[in-house]
Design a protein around this motif. Sequence first.
Motif, PDB file in Angstrom:
ATOM      1  N   ARG A  87      52.157 -11.769  19.633  1.00 16.95           N
ATOM      2  CA  ARG A  87      53.344 -11.355  18.676  1.00 16.95           C
ATOM      3  C   ARG A  87      52.895 -10.804  17.249  1.00 16.95           C
ATOM      4  N   ALA A  88      52.000 -11.832  16.721  1.00 18.78           N
ATOM      5  CA  ALA A  88      51.405 -11.545  15.228  1.00 18.78           C
ATOM      6  C   ALA A  88      50.560 -10.364  15.330  1.00 18.78           C
ATOM      7  N   MET A  89      49.575 -10.188  16.473  1.00 16.56           N
ATOM      8  CA  MET A  89      49.123  -8.938  16.553  1.00 16.56           C
ATOM      9  C   MET A  89      49.726  -7.791  16.638  1.00 16.56           C
ATOM     10  N   ALA A  90      50.859  -8.077  17.301  1.00 16.96           N
ATOM     11  CA  ALA A  90      51.905  -6.845  17.492  1.00 16.96           C
ATOM     12  C   ALA A  90      52.686  -6.620  16.185  1.00 16.96           C
ATOM     13  N   HIS A  91      52.747  -7.533  15.464  1.00 11.75           N
ATOM     14  CA  HIS A  91      53.456  -7.389  14.392  1.00 11.75           C
ATOM     15  C   HIS A  91      52.490  -6.605  13.209  1.00 11.75           C
ATOM     16  N   PRO A 105      60.416 -16.048   3.055  1.00 16.13           N
ATOM     17  CA  PRO A 105      60.167 -16.963   4.017  1.00 16.13           C
ATOM     18  C   PRO A 105      60.630 -16.524   5.196  1.00 16.13           C
ATOM     19  N   VAL A 106      60.714 -15.263   5.591  1.00 14.65           N
ATOM     20  CA  VAL A 106      61.157 -14.566   6.899  1.00 14.65           C
ATOM     21  C   VAL A 106      59.901 -14.560   7.684  1.00 14.65           C
ATOM     22  N   PRO A 107      59.878 -15.251   8.831  1.00 14.55           N
ATOM     23  CA  PRO A 107      58.846 -15.122   9.728  1.00 14.55           C
ATOM     24  C   PRO A 107      58.506 -14.051  10.518  1.00 14.55           C
ATOM     25  N   ALA A 114      61.582 -28.259  19.702  1.00 14.91           N
ATOM     26  CA  ALA A 114      61.515 -27.762  18.316  1.00 14.91           C
ATOM     27  C   ALA A 114      61.664 -26.349  18.182  1.00 14.91           C
ATOM     28  N   VAL A 115      61.912 -25.870  16.890  1.00 11.93           N
ATOM     29  CA  VAL A 115      62.007 -24.418  16.612  1.00 11.93           C
ATOM     30  C   VAL A 115      61.083 -24.060  15.571  1.00 11.93           C
ATOM     31  N   SER A 116      59.949 -23.128  15.954  1.00 15.71           N
ATOM     32  CA  SER A 116      58.786 -23.028  15.125  1.00 15.71           C
ATOM     33  C   SER A 116      59.177 -21.710  14.231  1.00 15.71           C
ATOM     34  N   LEU A 117      58.878 -21.631  12.795  1.00 12.18           N
ATOM     35  CA  LEU A 117      58.639 -20.444  12.097  1.00 12.18           C
ATOM     36  C   LEU A 117      57.367 -19.862  12.038  1.00 12.18           C
TER      37      LEU A 117
END
Length: 170
Positions: A161-165, A89-91, A112-115
């Motif tokens: 951020r997803a593309m960097a990840h 569950p680690v985003p 709101a906080v989003s994972l």
Amino acid sequence: MGPWLSPEDLESVRRKVPMLYIDALPVRVDDAGEVEAVGLLLRVTEAGTMSRALVSGRVLFHETVRQALARHLEKDLGPMALPRLPLSPVPYAVGEYFPTPGSPFYDPRQHAVSLAYVVPVVGDCRPSHDTLELTWLTPAEALLPEILADMSEGHASLLRRAMAHLGRLY
């Protein structure tokens, strides 16, 4: 699992307590696990404009993050999308949304906080609920300025951020 608060109670809580959300970027991967395509939703915003978005939604009371991911992916991509939910569950990122105009992550309704997660899908995606269309783009196409400009609510930042990840930031 039904609503846990009435719409009135939810509005009241949103004014006082940060809410937990998930954001998910659906992807198609090749046999080597490399991202071939990124799926972006096309939706009509509350203001009546068209916007590209990630799969997103609230985590309900007594619902795990994995259950919330599965529920929102099915709601937006259809029951035959066959997502491969993350084992952990680690985003890859955390988005912090504020009701303050000009905030990088803006949500006029609430704090709101989003994972955020990248989720491979292997099945047939048929947009449903309030999703008009699901567009599959190459990682390079998804990062084009005109695509990012069509995204709202911090989703462009989460996409970058997803593309960097994934090592796909060009």
